[in-house]
Design a protein around this motif. Structure first.
Motif, PDB file in Angstrom:
ATOM      1  N   SER A 155       0.845  -1.186   0.000  1.00  0.00           N
ATOM      2  CA  SER A 155       0.000   0.000   0.000  1.00  0.00           C
ATOM      3  C   SER A 155       0.880   1.236   0.000  1.00  0.00           C
ATOM      4  CB  SER A 155      -0.945  -0.019   1.202  1.00  0.00           C
ATOM      5  OG  SER A 155      -0.274   0.441   2.342  1.00  0.00           O
ATOM      6  N   LEU A 156       0.375   2.294  -0.620  1.00  0.00           N
ATOM      7  CA  LEU A 156       1.180   3.501  -0.728  1.00  0.00           C
ATOM      8  C   LEU A 156       0.290   4.727  -0.606  1.00  0.00           C
ATOM      9  CD1 LEU A 156       0.730   4.601  -3.909  1.00  0.00           C
ATOM     10  CD2 LEU A 156       2.031   2.514  -4.323  1.00  0.00           C
ATOM     11  N   VAL A 157       0.942   5.837  -0.286  1.00  0.00           N
ATOM     12  CA  VAL A 157       0.206   7.069  -0.022  1.00  0.00           C
ATOM     13  C   VAL A 157       0.539   8.080  -1.109  1.00  0.00           C
ATOM     14  CG1 VAL A 157       0.132   9.032   1.542  1.00  0.00           C
ATOM     15  CG2 VAL A 157       0.072   6.710   2.456  1.00  0.00           C
ATOM     16  N   LEU A 158      -0.482   8.689  -1.683  1.00  0.00           N
ATOM     17  CA  LEU A 158      -0.241   9.686  -2.723  1.00  0.00           C
ATOM     18  C   LEU A 158      -0.065  11.062  -2.085  1.00  0.00           C
ATOM     19  CD1 LEU A 158      -2.837   8.573  -5.409  1.00  0.00           C
ATOM     20  CD2 LEU A 158      -0.514   7.747  -4.985  1.00  0.00           C
ATOM     21  N   SER A 163       6.619  16.762  -1.196  1.00  0.00           N
ATOM     22  CA  SER A 163       5.311  17.372  -1.011  1.00  0.00           C
ATOM     23  C   SER A 163       4.940  17.306   0.460  1.00  0.00           C
ATOM     24  CB  SER A 163       4.279  16.623  -1.855  1.00  0.00           C
ATOM     25  OG  SER A 163       3.010  17.146  -1.589  1.00  0.00           O
ATOM     26  N   LEU A 164       4.480  18.432   0.962  1.00  0.00           N
ATOM     27  CA  LEU A 164       4.135  18.467   2.377  1.00  0.00           C
ATOM     28  C   LEU A 164       2.741  17.925   2.632  1.00  0.00           C
ATOM     29  CD1 LEU A 164       5.685  21.899   3.247  1.00  0.00           C
ATOM     30  CD2 LEU A 164       6.575  19.624   3.791  1.00  0.00           C
ATOM     31  N   LEU A 165       1.888  18.046   1.607  1.00  0.00           N
ATOM     32  CA  LEU A 165       0.517  17.606   1.803  1.00  0.00           C
ATOM     33  C   LEU A 165       0.340  16.200   1.270  1.00  0.00           C
ATOM     34  CD1 LEU A 165      -1.202  20.917   0.717  1.00  0.00           C
ATOM     35  CD2 LEU A 165      -0.944  20.023   3.049  1.00  0.00           C
ATOM     36  N   LYS A 166       0.192  15.263   2.186  1.00  0.00           N
ATOM     37  CA  LYS A 166       0.035  13.880   1.768  1.00  0.00           C
ATOM     38  C   LYS A 166      -1.383  13.420   2.029  1.00  0.00           C
ATOM     39  CE  LYS A 166       4.499  11.918   1.524  1.00  0.00           C
ATOM     40  NZ  LYS A 166       5.604  12.649   2.123  1.00  0.00           N
ATOM     41  N   HIS A 167      -1.860  12.562   1.121  1.00  0.00           N
ATOM     42  CA  HIS A 167      -3.179  11.979   1.344  1.00  0.00           C
ATOM     43  C   HIS A 167      -3.003  10.738   2.200  1.00  0.00           C
ATOM     44  CE1 HIS A 167      -4.861  14.656  -1.660  1.00  0.00           C
ATOM     45  NE2 HIS A 167      -3.969  14.236  -2.565  1.00  0.00           N
ATOM     46  N   ASP A 168      -2.391  10.935   3.398  1.00  0.00           N
ATOM     47  CA  ASP A 168      -2.005   9.740   4.147  1.00  0.00           C
ATOM     48  C   ASP A 168      -3.160   9.080   4.892  1.00  0.00           C
ATOM     49  OD1 ASP A 168      -2.157  11.879   5.749  1.00  0.00           O
ATOM     50  OD2 ASP A 168      -0.081  11.797   6.477  1.00  0.00           O
ATOM     51  N   ASP A 169      -4.323   9.730   4.857  1.00  0.00           N
ATOM     52  CA  ASP A 169      -5.462   9.082   5.489  1.00  0.00           C
ATOM     53  C   ASP A 169      -6.141   8.108   4.526  1.00  0.00           C
ATOM     54  OD1 ASP A 169      -6.096  11.176   3.854  1.00  0.00           O
ATOM     55  OD2 ASP A 169      -7.942  11.697   4.932  1.00  0.00           O
ATOM     56  N   LYS A 170      -5.727   8.149   3.253  1.00  0.00           N
ATOM     57  CA  LYS A 170      -6.393   7.281   2.268  1.00  0.00           C
ATOM     58  C   LYS A 170      -5.344   6.536   1.437  1.00  0.00           C
ATOM     59  CE  LYS A 170     -10.304  10.460   2.014  1.00  0.00           C
ATOM     60  NZ  LYS A 170      -9.695  11.617   2.754  1.00  0.00           N
ATOM     61  N   PRO A 171      -4.765   5.488   2.019  1.00  0.00           N
ATOM     62  CA  PRO A 171      -3.729   4.751   1.282  1.00  0.00           C
ATOM     63  C   PRO A 171      -4.315   3.925   0.143  1.00  0.00           C
ATOM     64  CG  PRO A 171      -4.203   3.681   3.361  1.00  0.00           C
ATOM     65  CD  PRO A 171      -5.046   4.915   3.328  1.00  0.00           C
TER      66      PRO A 171
END
Lengths: 421, 235
Positions: free
Chosen positions: A163-166, A174-182
């Motif tokens: 799984s990976l985070v965009l 990039s400082l803003l990661k969509h880390d809540d939605k892998p």
């Protein structure tokens, strides 16, 4: 034959200088052929980035810009287009297929492309080759599935099920990661040698899900945030996309549809023919490529001048050789021909050496080049164009050898049989 | 009267931009004759040989080889006449050092069909002719494949003699062929050269500043006496 034998024997007598000369020619010829082959392959792989697509459509900007961001994943769109516009043309009677493209996110420097399964079905590159899955399957109903390009998977060492985070935006850090939605890797594409290899593919629904709770380019805070599961339940119909690719039912329709799109009353759109835009783009890069070619030509010239110098420098110490040949019946033109034969032998040996170096170099660099630059150099026999280049080098060598030949001719006429030096 | 092998008649020669170097009223050489031409260095000996060989052409007058006026021939024909009918031996470094002994001896046959033909007629093949000549000149056949540059000076001179003689040219011209040899070898070399010239029926024109060689020859000429352009050469 006699002259060739004499030239070979005489060269063998000076084999150290001769070998250096051959080496210089070999290196320069190798450079020329390498530049030529890289040039051709770059052009070919460039032109084969996209095929089978009749029109590329995006927000109104320049055709090169549109091509760069939609096909090459370079730069950014000036504007998005509305989903309705895409639907309008996807249903157009002359359109047989349409691929939506939504760009703007990235993963560790690689671009993320939101698209539909039509992409796997209709996208063509090279000689109308379809995309192949090396492993796994295309993304399906779940929005958080990702299909990786071959290079992404290899470079970042992802396997199916990882799984990976965009990240939001396309900056490398990039400082803003969509880390809540892998996202979960469900497929890995086979290598294509095109920008597809460097792309992560997600569904438009996934793209939409990522940005559901975003307002004005910032993620929502606190309770306004939606979890991945909440997002799955939400309405994930896309609202806007970046560009789309169209395949028409006949090529003849291309210009009519292009005109129609460019005059679309809903919003300002631009439709370009990928072939035309590719050519326009290549002509921009052509200058650099031609400069490289001219430089390599000059390097060959320098190699040949080195040969000329070596032959000319040897002339004086070889006056005796010439006088002996004259005394046993060689005519002045024999002496001149001897030097031309010598140049021919040196140039030929240099060219063979250059070819050998080229083959060795390609054999050694083929893998890394493809992995890092997506450039495939075939280990192939020289083509007609390369043979022509080699022939030109040979002709240049023979023409240049006219200088020492002429000098030796004059010298042997003047020296005659007197060899007291 | 038979045609002389070599007939020089009122020959004038000057290098471009220089005073006249040679003026020879008459010089004749008959078939089979051995002539010693003596002259100090700088007296124009080598130039004279160049004129006889047709490498240079006379400013005025005639050089006839086997009745053919060299000045009247085109350059290519002169070159052919030279290789067909004359063999040259120089002072030293006569050979192409990077070729084998055999290839050096065979060089005239490569440029002259006539000499190749004559060599084959007499010995069956040119290589047989080369081997025979070297043997007569006292060189072992084992030397044939050797690089010429690896031979001693004395051996090289004998290889040069074999090259001059192969294919039986009518005239052998030797320019100081013994000056690089010591006294013993010098006499031995001359004897072998004479024998082979006699066997081949060739005339020998030997040029040297060493007067002690003159006694071996049929006739002795002094270039300073022949040459009217230089009535009194600095001796």
């Amino acid at each position: 034959m006699l002259l060739l034998r004499l030239a070979l024997a005489s060269l063998n007598n000076r084999r150290f200088t001769a070998l250096l000369t051959v080496l210089a020619i070999a290196l320069s010829v190798c450079l020329l052929l390498t530049v030529e082959r890289v040039r051709n392959e770059a052009r070919a792989s460039f032109a084969s980035t996209i095929s089978g697509t009749d029109l590329v459509v995006g927000a109104r900007s320049g055709s090169v810009n549109l091509l760069l961001y939609s096909v090459f994943r370079i730069g950014n769109a000036t504007n998005n287009i509305r989903w309705e516009s895409f639907e309008h043309y996807a249903r157009h009677p002359r359109v047989s297929w349409a691929i939506p493209l939504s760009l703007g996110d990235s993963h560790r420097g690689y671009r993320v492309l939101g698209t539909s399964t039509a992409y796997f079905e209709h996208y063509r590159y090279g000689r109308r080759q379809a995309l192949q899955l090396a492993e796994g399957r295309p993304f399906a109903a779940d929005p958080f599935e990702v299909v990786l390009g071959a290079e992404v998977a290899q470079a970042l060492d992802y396997r199916l099920g990882d799984s990976l985070v965009l990240a939001h935006g396309v900056a490398r850090i990039s400082l803003l990661k969509h880390d809540d939605k892998p996202f979960r890797v469900v497929g890995i594409l086979a290598r294509t040698g095109t920008p597809v290899d460097r792309t992560l593919h997600v569904s438009l629904a996934g793209m939409q899900a990522l940005h559901l709770d975003w307002r004005n380019g910032m993620p929502a805070q606190g309770s306004a945030r939606l979890s991945a599961d909440q997002a799955r339940e939400a309405d994930l119909a896309p609202r806007q996309i970046t560009a789309f690719l169209l395949g028409l039912d006949s090529r003849i329709a291309t210009f009519a549809v292009q005109r129609e799109i460019n005059a679309y009353p809903g919003e300002p759109l631009l439709a370009v023919l990928p072939g035309v835009a590719l050519q326009e783009l290549w002509s921009l890069m052509g200058t650099a490529e031609q400069a490289l070619f001219v430089i390599s030509l000059f390097v060959v010239l320098i190699g040949l001048v080195g040969m000329l110098t070596a032959i000319l420098a040897s002339l004086n110490e070889r006056r005796r050789e010439m006088a002996i040949l004259r005394s046993v019946g060689a005519r002045p033109w024999h002496i001149a021909a001897l030097l031309v034969a010598e140049a021919l032998v040196l140039a030929l040996a240099g060219m063979l050496g250059g070819l050998a170096l080229l083959c060795l170099g390609i054999a050694a660099a083929q893998g890394p080049l493809q992995a890092h630059y997506g450039l495939y150099l075939p280990l192939a026999w020289p083509g007609a164009h390369e043979w022509r280049l080699l022939a030109a080098v040979l002709v240049a060598a023979v023409l240049m050898s006219a200088v020492p030949a002429w000098r030796a001719y004059r010298q042997s006429l003047a020296d005659g049989l007197s060899i007291r030096l | 009267m038979t045609t002389p092998l070599l007939d020089i008649d009122d020959l004038h020669f000057a290098w471009p931009g220089q005073p006249e170097l040679l003026h020879i009223a008459q010089l004749r050489l008959d078939a089979g004759e051995r002539v010693f031409l003596e002259g100090p260095s700088g007296s124009g000996k080598t130039t004279l040989l160049g004129l006889i060989g047709g490498v240079q052409t006379a400013s005025r007058g005639h050089v006839r080889l086997l009745g053919a006026d060299l000045a009247a021939l085109r350059a290519g024909a002169r070159d052919r006449l030279r290789v067909d009918h004359t063999g040259f031996i120089f002072q030293q470094f006569n050979l192409l050092p990077f070729l084998s002994v055999e290839a050096n001896v065979l060089l005239p046959c490569q440029f002259s069909a006539l000499r190749r033909q004559r060599a084959c007629q007499r010995h069956g093949s040119e290589r047989a002719a080369a081997g025979r000549l070297l043997e007569h000149l006292g060189l072992s056949p084992a030397l044939l494949p050797r690089r010429a540059g690896a031979l001693s000076i004395g051996q090289q001179q004998r290889v040069a003699a074999a090259r001059a003689l192969i294919g039986q040219p009518e005239l052998v011209i030797a320019d100081e062929p013994t000056s690089a040899l010591d006294a013993d070898r010098r006499d031995g070399f001359l004897r072998l050269l004479f024998d082979e010239c006699r066997a081949a029926g060739a005339s020998l024109l030997l040029v040297s500043h060493d007067r002690s060689l003159a006694r071996h020859f049929d006739r002795r000429l002094a270039l300073p006496e022949l040459n009217r352009a230089h009535p009194a050469t600095e001796r």
